[in-house]
Scaffold this motif. Structure first.
Motif, short mmCIF file in Angstrom:
data_model
loop_
_atom_site.label_atom_id
_atom_site.label_comp_id
_atom_site.label_asym_id
_atom_site.label_seq_id
_atom_site.Cartn_x
_atom_site.Cartn_y
_atom_site.Cartn_z
N GLU A 1 -10.88 -6.18 -6.60
CA GLU A 1 -9.33 -6.24 -6.62
C GLU A 1 -8.98 -7.07 -7.77
OE1 GLU A 1 -7.66 -5.44 -2.09
OE2 GLU A 1 -7.86 -7.60 -2.98
N CYS A 2 -9.51 -8.14 -7.90
CA CYS A 2 -9.25 -9.22 -8.96
C CYS A 2 -9.78 -8.69 -10.51
CB CYS A 2 -9.56 -10.49 -8.50
SG CYS A 2 -8.98 -11.48 -7.18
N LEU A 3 -10.98 -8.19 -10.23
CA LEU A 3 -11.51 -7.56 -11.53
C LEU A 3 -10.66 -6.50 -11.98
CD1 LEU A 3 -15.49 -7.94 -11.02
CD2 LEU A 3 -13.86 -9.23 -12.41
N GLY A 4 -10.51 -5.58 -11.17
CA GLY A 4 -9.47 -4.30 -11.54
C GLY A 4 -8.37 -4.78 -12.29
N THR A 5 -7.53 -5.81 -11.55
CA THR A 5 -6.26 -6.11 -12.35
C THR A 5 -6.69 -6.97 -13.71
OG1 THR A 5 -5.45 -6.33 -10.03
CG2 THR A 5 -4.18 -7.52 -11.80
N PHE B 1 -5.01 0.64 -6.06
CA PHE B 1 -4.05 -0.21 -7.07
C PHE B 1 -2.75 0.71 -7.17
CE2 PHE B 1 -8.69 -1.37 -8.13
CZ PHE B 1 -8.47 -2.86 -8.16
N THR B 2 -1.62 -0.17 -7.36
CA THR B 2 -0.49 0.36 -7.79
C THR B 2 -0.08 0.12 -9.40
OG1 THR B 2 0.24 0.14 -5.78
CG2 THR B 2 1.91 0.56 -7.37
N GLU C 1 0.96 -1.12 -0.15
CA GLU C 1 0.14 0.03 0.05
C GLU C 1 0.83 1.25 -0.06
OE1 GLU C 1 -3.91 1.79 2.45
OE2 GLU C 1 -2.63 0.24 3.27
N ALA C 2 0.54 2.12 -0.88
CA ALA C 2 1.35 3.43 -0.78
C ALA C 2 1.34 4.19 0.50
CB ALA C 2 0.63 4.52 -1.91
N ALA C 3 2.32 4.68 0.77
CA ALA C 3 2.71 5.34 2.17
C ALA C 3 2.08 6.64 2.01
CB ALA C 3 4.18 5.41 2.67
N ASN C 4 1.36 7.08 3.07
CA ASN C 4 0.97 8.51 3.30
C ASN C 4 1.16 9.04 4.65
OD1 ASN C 4 -0.64 10.87 2.94
ND2 ASN C 4 -2.59 9.84 3.35
N PRO D 1 -3.29 -4.72 -6.81
CA PRO D 1 -3.94 -4.49 -5.59
C PRO D 1 -2.96 -3.97 -4.68
CG PRO D 1 -4.80 -6.40 -6.62
CD PRO D 1 -3.65 -6.27 -7.09
N ALA D 2 -3.25 -2.89 -4.14
CA ALA D 2 -2.36 -1.94 -3.34
C ALA D 2 -1.92 -3.02 -2.15
CB ALA D 2 -2.70 -0.59 -2.82
N LYS D 3 -2.56 -3.62 -1.65
CA LYS D 3 -2.09 -4.60 -0.27
C LYS D 3 -1.55 -5.76 -0.61
CE LYS D 3 -5.80 -2.24 2.59
NZ LYS D 3 -6.84 -2.47 3.27
#
Length: 284
Positions: free
Chosen positions: A273-277, A113-114, A98-101, A126-128
């Protein structure tokens, strides 16, 4: 004796007398003293002028003016410092996951997503999910898995082929039979025997149900074979596995992506997540 008393009386009469002043003189003196007292009192009243109040107001006004100047200077200094931080600070991104904030700002990737650029392909991860070094199949170029459950994972394979396009493999059923190994090998093929269990027939330990197939094209007109499959095993682990597959051919290579998620996780958020990828997978 009488003559002496008469002489004495006459002598006393001739002597000057020091009688007290008349009453009106006393009044006059009292009035003068009273006038003096009143003058002193009036002069005392004149001294009680509200000069200190005016000076106090001036002091308060000056103090407030000074405070305004100080507050303005402080606010300007604060704004200048914030602007400097905003110009110099860059969002800190994690190497993976996951992107750090760190500072809680609005900058950064909040899509879940990354973006990833591979060897001739791109996709959204997926970011995680974290990278994995496992090589499940020949030609594995990329593998990621979920932080919370390794059952959820994605694999990208690149293998040379003599085909120029995906349709050269024939129809979608024919192509799926050719790459069926990515769904897992059954021990039955090695001579293992099993009895009927979990609703499966004898010598059947796994089953695959095709939920959907399609042929899609990207912006360049390149065709992809896509599959949505549910695989189940006799032990009924997690109710099965959802498998999303996309394949295409480009520059003498066969590109395949397979995304897997447990059936229970699928309906708890892994589906998005899966569908997005799956839908983002693009080959150059």
């Amino acid at each position: 004796l009488q003559d002496q008393s008469i002489l004495e009386k006459n002598r006393r009469d001739r002597e000057p007398r020091s009688d007290p002043p008349p009453f009106h003189l006393c009044l006059r003196r009292r009035s003068k003293s009273m006038n003096c007292t009143s003058k002193i009192a009036s002069s005392a009243r004149v001294v009680k002028a509200p000069a200190p109040r005016a000076s106090a107001r001036n002091v308060v006004a000056r103090a407030s003016a000074n405070q305004d100047q100080v507050s303005r200077r402080a606010s300007l200094g604060f704004l200048a410092g914030a602007a400097a931080l905003g110009l110099n600070a860059n969002p800190s991104l994690a190497a993976y996951g996951e992107a750090a904030n760190v500072f809680g700002s609005k900058s950064g990737n909040f899509t879940g997503f990354t973006p990833y650029e591979g060897d001739g392909y791109s996709l959204l991860i997926p970011a995680k999910w974290n990278p994995s070094k496992e090589k499940d199949f020949p030609g594995t170029d990329l593998r990621y898995e979920d932080n919370f459950d390794a059952v959820n994972n994605l694999i990208v394979t690149i293998n040379p082929t003599s085909k120029s396009k995906i349709t050269d493999f024939g129809g979608q059923d024919a192509f799926l039979n050719e790459i069926s190994y990515i769904l897992g090998n059954s021990a039955v093929a090695t001579g293992f025997e099993s009895k009927s269990e979990g609703g499966f027939k004898a010598n059947t330990v796994a089953a695959a149900s095709i939920l959907g197939t399609s042929v899609r094209k990207d912006k360049e007109g390149k065709e992809y074979y896509t599959y949505e499959i549910l695989t189940r095993t006799a032990d009924g682990d997690e109710g099965g596995r959802h498998q999303l597959i996309a394949a295409t051919v480009s520059k003498g290579n066969l590109y395949i992506i397979k995304i897997q998620a447990g059936d229970k996780r699928w309906f708890k958020g892994a589906k998005t997540e899966c569908l997005g990828t799956w839908e983002s997978f693009t080959v150059v």
